[in-house]
Design an enzyme around this catalytic site. Sequence first.
Site, mmCIF file in Angstrom:
data_model
loop_
_atom_site.group_PDB
_atom_site.id
_atom_site.type_symbol
_atom_site.label_atom_id
_atom_site.label_comp_id
_atom_site.label_asym_id
_atom_site.label_seq_id
_atom_site.Cartn_x
_atom_site.Cartn_y
_atom_site.Cartn_z
ATOM 1 N N GLU A 115 -28.133 -64.464 -11.434
ATOM 2 C CA GLU A 115 -28.160 -65.961 -11.579
ATOM 3 C C GLU A 115 -28.558 -66.500 -13.051
ATOM 4 O O GLU A 115 -29.638 -66.229 -13.606
ATOM 5 C CB GLU A 115 -29.075 -66.432 -10.593
ATOM 6 C CG GLU A 115 -28.606 -66.512 -9.031
ATOM 7 C CD GLU A 115 -29.636 -67.237 -8.220
ATOM 8 O OE1 GLU A 115 -30.482 -68.007 -8.730
ATOM 9 O OE2 GLU A 115 -29.407 -67.273 -6.961
ATOM 10 N N GLU A 133 -33.873 -63.344 -3.786
ATOM 11 C CA GLU A 133 -35.039 -63.639 -4.308
ATOM 12 C C GLU A 133 -36.439 -63.307 -3.445
ATOM 13 O O GLU A 133 -37.325 -64.073 -3.624
ATOM 14 C CB GLU A 133 -35.238 -64.826 -5.105
ATOM 15 C CG GLU A 133 -34.233 -65.127 -6.114
ATOM 16 C CD GLU A 133 -34.288 -66.370 -6.943
ATOM 17 O OE1 GLU A 133 -35.136 -67.213 -6.584
ATOM 18 O OE2 GLU A 133 -33.422 -66.598 -7.887
#
Length: 769
Positions: free
Chosen positions: A191, A122
């Site tokens: 995710e 991320e």
Amino acid sequence: MECHRMFFVFSIIWFASYLNCQSTEVSYDGRALKIDGERKIINSGSIHYPRSTTEMWPSLIKNAKDGGLDAIETYVFWNAHEPHRREDEVKIFTTLIVDMMKKEKLFASQGGPIILAQIENEFGDVANKFGNDAKPYLNWNVKFAESLNIGVPWIMCQQADAPEPIIHTCNGYYCDGFNQSSKTIPKIWTENWTGWFKDWGSPDPHRTAEDVAFAVARFFQFEGTVQNYYMYHGGTNFGRTSGGPYITTTYDYDAPLNEYGLVNQPKWGHLKQLHLLLKSMEKILTYGDKSDHQYEEYGKWQMSATIYDYNGSRVCFFGNADKDRDLRITFEGRNYTVPAWSVSVLPDCETVVYNTAHVHTQTNVLDKVNSVTSLEWQWRVEPIQHISQKHHTKPPKGVTFATELLDQKTVTNDTSDYLWYMTTVDLDESDPIWGREVTLKLHTTGHIIHAFFNRKHIGSKYAQNGHFEFDFEAIGKVKHGTNTITLLSATVGLQNYGAHYDHISNGILGPIKLVAPNNEEMDLSKNKWGYKVGLNGIEERQLFLDTEHRKWRGPENLPVNRMFIWYKTSFDTPSADEPVVLNLEDMGKGTAWVNGNNIGRYWTSYFSDKNGCDSKCDYHGSYYSSKCQTNCGTPSQKWYHIPRSFLNKDGKNNLVLFEEFGGNPENVRVQTVSLVKICAFAEEGNTTLDLSCQGKTMTHINFASFGNPTGVCGAFNKGNFDSPNSVSAIQDACIGKESCSIDLSTKTFKAALNCGSEKRRLAIEILCN
Ligand SMILES: *[C@@H]1O[C@H](CO)[C@@H](O)[C@H](O)[C@H]1NC(C)=O
Ligand SMILES: *[C@@H]1O[C@H](CO)[C@@H](O)[C@H](O)[C@H]1NC(C)=O
Ligand SMILES: *[C@@H]1O[C@H](CO)[C@@H](O)[C@H](O)[C@H]1NC(C)=O
Ligand SMILES: *[C@@H]1O[C@H](CO)[C@@H](O)[C@H](O)[C@H]1NC(C)=O
Ligand SMILES: *[C@@H]1O[C@H](CO)[C@@H](O)[C@H](O)[C@H]1NC(C)=O
Ligand SMILES: CC(=O)N[C@H]1CO[C@H](CO)[C@@H](O)[C@@H]1O
């Protein structure tokens, strides 16, 4: 022999089983990942290896496979492998891990189970905080990853600007609207958050089975081909591993496998049915031509029928993203009702065999059962550290001095939650700040402070409501000559996310001063401060180990609700193989050890907010982490997992608690997590309902009604239609058995019951013993 493969993504593992261990080619095109040239549908789940014990891994992996997963994903835990810092960090660590994997031949290209690898995590979400440094760092990562020659594709999540051949992937609660930047890259969801983690002071977050299934089905409806649940098993942050600040010891995540590795029903089963169905449509979904039929009358993309067509076979999805309205559609001459916020899957484009909002899976009701009732406690006091005048020339063991306030992370190297800040102040009547009392005022970025003035406790305070720095003040009684000030600063999980999180300071960094009644002030920040890391009971005495020569007091005069007390007891290993937990309901805050294993921080005296729980947990509409919560106004975490492998097979186990705030150990209980009953609420259709007490026996029917019952597990009510044979039919099929299957039709219930316009349904509640 079957060869088990663990599919693996770098920061994130993937698994499957093959008939042989020949090398596998992993590639991709714009549609899907390809294994040996064949496009695949991959359902994967995150299981982080440090959050369970090695003994738990085989059953976690089995439950994941039984749940219809093809792969497991894990992060590689940098903190677990390299607790101390080196230089040029990403390169050294990543090279080391990749070389280890290569040596064990774990990459698919070497015949191993790893099919994808991820670098960074991320970074795209925080890149703007790094200004002009972000792009070169990104490019360096890409070049470096490629140079490692692992023979399987690399991915980066939340990184829209990742250059090819890196595959940019999506993280989130929903990824159906996610588009690839290029037509040559498949749509991968790394995710898919099955729930959320929890903080001290927060209720338990839940995400319904209906909504997770909706998000997954929509992703596949709109050309998704690889998805990964974050988490499939969340587990436990043992020891001091939880981050935060303030992330709890439990990392259950409301995942399909609960903290202890048991199936979380109905979520596990409802998703399993979807996985098996998607897998059965793999060829058509990954090779077929896609077309969409819009129902403009309901709003664009609100209601859409998607058709995949391949070599004369078709599959269809009807997706209804309207959160309020069940929508009626006509598709190829047939009428269908698609419930609000749901996706129907029709593997032949005619018959709905799965709808994300219709859960045909049992709910498991787990309860904690006392295994050991009363425990006999011994105790000791954790000494309050201090320095006196003479220590300035001869420092006590473990104390270092500095004439400034030091950052807690720097002094402790994150080896302990605790740092003592100690100083002395000489005062008498001639001093401008002289008074019988002075006020100590300070600002801290540590999470908890305990203050002592002349060795007397004058106050404690902890960060609340997400504000991890705060002002503190307390009044101390002054004496002639040398006055001692001791401050114990405690952290509860360090910041582990965000840009520059490593530079966030912790501890008492000032300002810090004494204020006299006449408002004269004395700045203490340049005083000579003595620093000592950790607790006497941990660093020096190792009280958590069961060594005979440590002196303990008791069982008489047991201190209750007193801070800084060590408690020790022993208990028998609970029989059977159910998970074991420690109920610390009446304790304050501290750490618990079983046979020397640190099972984590506890903080039962920190109650969750009274507000914000909604027992209905409506699945309609977009999910957010506070949408569906339970356990408001109760201890944030009452139960602490003791993995079976921490216990002795026979005989006694040693339990040690360090209590920082004050609590009552008399009510500590060792309990087992037991399946006590199962419920189901399922509509009639072309399905059977499978029920199981999972190793136990179905002993009693609390409720059974086939007709139009209402309510939820534990509170079902009969409607105005109810087959008189409801109970006897279930009795015959299930009682005395471990599992049974019920055909949801009037045949089973021997009654041609007419429920008017409502669909007939069955609600049952059965005890397991
Ligand atoms: C993805 O593409 C579709 C079709 O071109 C478009 O309607 C949608 O808005 C795009 N989604 C995003 C998040 O850009
Ligand atoms: C297409 O379908 C036909 C008839 O069912 C079958 O024989 C053929 O193998 C299929 N082709 C592919 C590429 O799956
Ligand atoms: C479908 O619904 C329409 C409108 O309610 C109705 O006219 C039609 O007869 C229905 N078709 C079938 C096959 O039931
Ligand atoms: C922290 O690390 C420094 C530098 O490596 C070392 O000098 C110091 O002793 C360490 N402190 C602790 C508490 O481990
Ligand atoms: C029920 O399912 C079976 C097997 O999939 C199928 O043959 C049958 O036609 C279905 N019946 C109905 C009423 O949909
Ligand atoms: C990438 C993505 O889907 N992000 C979403 C994650 O979930 C939150 C809450 O629903 C959304 O706001 C994000 O857009």
